[in-house]
Design a protein around this motif. Structure first.
Motif, mmCIF file in Angstrom:
data_model
loop_
_atom_site.group_PDB
_atom_site.id
_atom_site.type_symbol
_atom_site.label_atom_id
_atom_site.label_comp_id
_atom_site.label_asym_id
_atom_site.label_seq_id
_atom_site.Cartn_x
_atom_site.Cartn_y
_atom_site.Cartn_z
ATOM 1 N N ALA A 58 0.842 -1.201 0.000
ATOM 2 C CA ALA A 58 0.000 0.000 0.000
ATOM 3 C C ALA A 58 0.879 1.254 0.000
ATOM 4 O O ALA A 58 1.688 1.459 0.892
ATOM 5 C CB ALA A 58 -0.912 -0.001 1.214
ATOM 6 N N GLY A 59 0.719 2.072 -1.021
ATOM 7 C CA GLY A 59 1.499 3.307 -1.150
ATOM 8 C C GLY A 59 2.975 3.062 -1.356
ATOM 9 O O GLY A 59 3.798 3.916 -1.037
ATOM 10 N N HIS A 60 3.303 1.916 -1.899
ATOM 11 C CA HIS A 60 4.711 1.527 -1.962
ATOM 12 C C HIS A 60 4.978 0.702 -3.212
ATOM 13 O O HIS A 60 4.302 -0.283 -3.472
ATOM 14 C CB HIS A 60 5.019 0.699 -0.700
ATOM 15 N N GLN A 260 0.536 6.485 7.976
ATOM 16 C CA GLN A 260 1.573 7.476 7.694
ATOM 17 C C GLN A 260 2.536 7.644 8.840
ATOM 18 O O GLN A 260 3.705 7.922 8.656
ATOM 19 C CB GLN A 260 0.922 8.840 7.437
ATOM 20 N N THR A 303 -7.782 10.332 6.260
ATOM 21 C CA THR A 303 -6.515 9.915 5.661
ATOM 22 C C THR A 303 -6.435 10.299 4.186
ATOM 23 O O THR A 303 -5.383 10.694 3.698
ATOM 24 C CB THR A 303 -6.349 8.384 5.797
ATOM 25 N N CYS A 304 -7.551 10.176 3.491
ATOM 26 C CA CYS A 304 -7.565 10.384 2.039
ATOM 27 C C CYS A 304 -7.155 11.812 1.686
ATOM 28 O O CYS A 304 -7.618 12.776 2.287
ATOM 29 C CB CYS A 304 -8.973 10.106 1.507
ATOM 30 N N LEU A 305 -6.291 11.924 0.693
ATOM 31 C CA LEU A 305 -5.812 13.240 0.255
ATOM 32 C C LEU A 305 -6.721 13.834 -0.818
ATOM 33 O O LEU A 305 -6.513 14.964 -1.245
ATOM 34 C CB LEU A 305 -4.391 13.113 -0.297
ATOM 35 N N CYS A 307 -6.690 13.237 -3.845
ATOM 36 C CA CYS A 307 -5.752 13.687 -4.882
ATOM 37 C C CYS A 307 -6.031 13.065 -6.244
ATOM 38 O O CYS A 307 -5.500 13.513 -7.256
ATOM 39 C CB CYS A 307 -4.317 13.358 -4.462
ATOM 40 N N ASN A 309 -5.180 10.097 -7.355
ATOM 41 C CA ASN A 309 -4.206 9.140 -7.887
ATOM 42 C C ASN A 309 -4.831 7.774 -8.147
ATOM 43 O O ASN A 309 -4.532 7.116 -9.143
ATOM 44 C CB ASN A 309 -3.029 8.980 -6.910
ATOM 45 N N THR A 391 -1.517 0.448 -4.491
ATOM 46 C CA THR A 391 -0.088 0.731 -4.631
ATOM 47 C C THR A 391 0.187 2.215 -4.775
ATOM 48 O O THR A 391 1.094 2.755 -4.147
ATOM 49 C CB THR A 391 0.476 0.018 -5.882
ATOM 50 N N TRP A 392 -0.588 2.884 -5.611
ATOM 51 C CA TRP A 392 -0.242 4.258 -5.991
ATOM 52 C C TRP A 392 -0.937 5.311 -5.162
ATOM 53 O O TRP A 392 -0.868 6.498 -5.470
ATOM 54 C CB TRP A 392 -0.483 4.465 -7.498
ATOM 55 N N CYS A 393 -1.613 4.909 -4.088
ATOM 56 C CA CYS A 393 -2.163 5.902 -3.153
ATOM 57 C C CYS A 393 -0.993 6.459 -2.344
ATOM 58 O O CYS A 393 -0.311 5.704 -1.662
ATOM 59 C CB CYS A 393 -3.185 5.267 -2.216
ATOM 60 N N PRO A 394 -0.760 7.763 -2.395
ATOM 61 C CA PRO A 394 0.409 8.317 -1.696
ATOM 62 C C PRO A 394 0.389 8.069 -0.191
ATOM 63 O O PRO A 394 1.442 8.070 0.441
ATOM 64 C CB PRO A 394 0.340 9.814 -1.990
ATOM 65 N N VAL A 395 -0.810 7.896 0.393
ATOM 66 C CA VAL A 395 -0.851 7.625 1.824
ATOM 67 C C VAL A 395 -1.259 6.173 2.110
ATOM 68 O O VAL A 395 -1.599 5.817 3.228
ATOM 69 C CB VAL A 395 -1.782 8.604 2.583
ATOM 70 N N GLY A 396 -1.238 5.356 1.081
ATOM 71 C CA GLY A 396 -1.405 3.917 1.282
ATOM 72 C C GLY A 396 -2.775 3.462 1.755
ATOM 73 O O GLY A 396 -2.874 2.507 2.530
#
Lengths: 439, 317
Positions: A58-60, A260, A303-305, A307, A309, A391-396
């Motif tokens: 997640a986010g990685h 985070q 948590t959600c930005l 954004c 993504n 995977t591509w969620c910046p905050v996982g």
């Protein structure tokens, strides 16, 4: 299981490539760019990824060396087919102002070369079918998408590993590839088992046979490929069980979404919670929609930005916005369609009113459209289990975990159900028929 | 001097264009202003004045860097004052009758306040360009410090300076009709806004996150692949996501996007191993006076001051 498989020795992969190039195909294949696997044109097999694998959580996303001659031992590229067909930005039409002040509109036509995509996965094919359904098979055909979809060749590759974010077995879209390809490759160390799935694939295969590029696959090779697939499937289910146990032991703790703050190691432990969806249409439709006031939505929103993504990398998301780009002198303008997202401001704006001002409502839109309302529109869920949004969620944020949390807290999901048992709609509790909370 | 060249171009074409009464551009303006009557005298062009306050001039350069489009701008607009380009309107500010005032820079002196008010009073519309004008800019870092002490430390004779203790955005002093964010703004953004002004419309309000542009450009996320502390998820686009495109993390120069979740993002940065002072610096940089960035930056800065750090890179705010 494999109908008349051929064997393409690794050294002959270039021959396949040469054949396609000779037939005017632009070949697109996995290559490394900016620390990730992306699809770009190539003409030499040496340009392809090799001796590399991916690790996704997640986010990685990380690439890692992999001691093998294999080109396709990874799971999910950052993007694959969507940007080529449903382009991120596309000029739909142009308008020109004539001398007499009259406006002349013309639709733009883009002509795409014949393209061959190497390394398409089960989830990519499933997503493509959904995009086709939206852009080609609904009441209005999208000309631009249709143009981009012409003359494409798909050389699919069966996944030889299961990533931590993969859950195509939950959406019944993988890991086996059953249709939608022209050629299907199963990668072994020494080469590829090759099957055909279309007339064009068959024609190409015949050409390869004539030039003696292909060999007959041995039963050992077929067995190896079958074992590899079973192993992938087993890993997917093992991951489920592991995560489920971990999740059940964590039940006493409050829902943990502040990944985070945690170190890498802690964060990985947290991601060992269930990642898969209870993909039962009835369960999802009833439980999710009845629990729009569930407190977990608010936790997600914290948590959600917002954004976008997740929706951008989602291979099935099709939302777009349109804008005009005028020439400075006002003599002409281009009307451009671009990827939009249910997490953007404009997406929830109707004349004079914002219907989804807050992140919670935007997240609900994303999750319930993908898992609930997609059924109404297209007869199935809009998720193909590729795990890109995770995977591509910046905050996982884990999309599947979000859905699970809301269903599970209502006592809807037992371990058996999570392991894959079908759940009937009448077993869904009706005790929390919450209304839609618009706050 | 390099910056005088465009000035010459502007003035040359200004003369030449007086005789041109019908072209697509002026017609476009005429259509919306004179009920479609063509052949509008070029004197009906919108009168534009570009003013500078405390700034680095980078946004004006974004204007001057428009290249050949500058000729078109000059055909469409009557540029009355643009000191950076060598055009000076010598009349007193208050006597100037301007349609569109374009302002770069923040308010840093008492004289600035007075001059700004006069500009506002003599202008129909007022547009701010760049981070300084919209949120104070980098010089607004002094708003959180003892400005007099800074002056004393830096200048040999601080008494010769007369500056305010704060650097403030234009909107804090006068009504602003349109804000173009960015450090600096880019040429396309500026020209697009000018084009829309001719149509008496506002350019679309792009407050979407940089991430949206970044993904559309096909970039790979530097947060996900490299744990880089990217401000893209809380920053508004229009920049074309150029920093992530070149593999570096966004530093928020286009200011906050709509619906920002700075808290979640900075928690993530903390997870990447950033110290509170480093997180504070991320937010308190170019757009430090914008509300979401200011609040988030202060939160981490306060954490820093309440728990003294051992790092020698102490944040002096």
């Amino acid at each position: 299981m494999r109908d008349q498989p051929h064997f393409l020795p690794r050294l002959q992969l270039q021959s396949l490539l040469d054949l396609l190039i000779a037939e005017d195909y632009q070949c697109m294949g996995p290559q490394i760019q900016s620390n990730a696997i992306v699809f770009k044109p190539f003409s030499q097999v040496t340009a392809l990824t090799q001796g590399i694998t991916d690790y996704q959580d997640a986010g990685h996303y990380r690439l890692q060396p992999y001691d093998s001659p294999r080109n396709f031992h990874w799971n999910c590229s950052a993007q694959l087919l969507k940007p080529y067909f449903f382009q991120a930005e596309q000029v739909l039409w142009q308008v020109e102002k004539q001398q007499d002040g009259q406006l002349v509109f013309c639709q733009t036509q883009s002509h795409q070369p014949k393209r061959a995509f190497f390394g398409v996965r089960a989830c990519d094919i499933a997503a493509l079918k959904l995009q086709d359904q939206h852009f080609l098979h609904s009441e209005f055909v999208d000309d631009h998408y249709a143009e981009n979809r012409r003359n494409n060749l798909f050389i699919a590759v069966t996944c030889s590993k299961a990533g931590a974010n993969c859950f195509c077995h939950r959406t019944s879209d993988g890991p086996a590839i059953t249709d939608g390809y022209d050629l299907l490759l199963d990668e072994l160390n020494e080469g590829f088992l090759l099957q055909t799935g279309s007339d064009e694939g068959e024609r190409l295969c015949q050409q390869l046979l004539q030039t003696q590029v292909l060999e007959i696959a041995s039963s050992e090779q077929q067995q190896q490929a079958d074992q590899s697939l079973s192993q992938v499937r087993q890993t997917l289910f093992d991951n489920d069980d592991q995560r489920l146990q971990s999740h059940q032991s964590d039940q006493s703790q409050p829902p943990q979404f502040k990944a985070q703050q945690q170190s890498q190691q802690q964060s990985q432990q947290q991601h060992q919670q269930p990642k898969h969806l209870p993909f039962d249409p009835e369960l999802i439709r009833q439980v999710l929609m009845q629990n729009l006031d569930h407190p977990h939505w608010q936790e997600l929103a914290e948590t959600c930005l917002s954004c976008g993504n997740c929706t951008s990398v989602c291979p099935t998301c099709f939302c777009s916005s349109q804008r005009d780009i005028p020439e400075l002198d006002g003599s002409q303008a281009q009307h451009v369609r671009q990827w939009d997202s249910c997490f953007s401001q404009g997406h929830g704006y109707i004349h004079g009113y914002q219907v989804r001002g807050k992140t919670q409502l935007r997240y609900q839109q994303w999750l319930t459209h993908k898992l609930v309302n997609w059924y109404e529109q297209y007869g199935r869920s809009g998720c193909v289990g590729c795990g890109r949004c995770v995977t591509w969620c910046p905050v996982g944020i884990d999309f599947t975990q979000a859905a699970m949390q809301i269903c599970q807290d209502n006592g809807q999901i037992s371990g058996d159900r999570v392991r894959g048992d079908r759940v009937r709609g009448d077993r869904v509790s009706k005790d929390r028929e919450g209304g839609h909370n618009d706050n | 001097m390099a910056q005088r060249i465009p000035a010459q171009i502007l003035s040359q074409h200004s003369d030449a264009d007086v005789t041109v009464t019908s072209n697509a551009a002026t017609d476009a303006y005429a259509d919306t202003t004179n009920n479609g009557k063509a052949n509008v005298d070029t004197n009906t062009r919108l009168k534009v004045a570009v003013h500078k306050f405390a700034s680095c001039d980078g946004c004006q350069l974004a204007f001057l860097n428009a290249g050949a489009d500058l000729l078109t701008v000059n055909r469409l607009f009557d540029i009355r004052h643009f000191a950076e380009a060598g055009l000076l309107d010598n009349r007193p500010l208050i006597e100037r009758d301007i349609d569109v005032a374009i302002i770069e820079g923040s308010v840093c002196t008492a004289e600035d306040i007075q001059r700004l008010q006069q500009i506002r009073d003599s202008s129909q519309r007022l547009i701010t360009i760049g981070a300084c004008a919209t949120s104070g800019g980098i010089q607004a870092l002094r708003n959180m410090a003892d400005a007099q002490q800074w002056l004393a430390e830096i200048y040999a004779r601080p008494e010769s300076l007369s500056s305010l203790d704060t650097a403030t955005p234009i909107s804090q002093h006068v009504k602003v009709d349109l804000e173009l964010w960015g450090c600096p703004v880019n040429t396309e953004q500026l020209l697009h806004a000018l084009r829309n002004l001719l149509w008496h419309s506002l350019p679309e309000n792009n407050k979407d996150k940089v991430c949206m542009e970044c993904k559309r450009a096909g970039n790979i996320c530097v947060m996900v692949t490299e744990n880089k502390p990217c401000l893209g998820p809380v920053t508004q686009g229009s920049c074309g996501a150029i920093c992530p495109h070149h593999g570096r993390d966004c530093y928020g120069c286009y200011g906050p996007a709509e619906n920002t979740n700075t808290d979640s993002l900075s928690q993530r940065f903390s997870g990447f191993g950033l110290l509170p002072e480093e997180i504070a610096r991320k937010f308190l940089l170019i757009n430090s006076q914008s509300k979401p960035f200011l609040e988030e930056g202060k939160k981490w800065h306060n954490q820093l001051t309440s728990q003294p750090q051992t790092s020698d890179k102490g944040l002096r705010l």
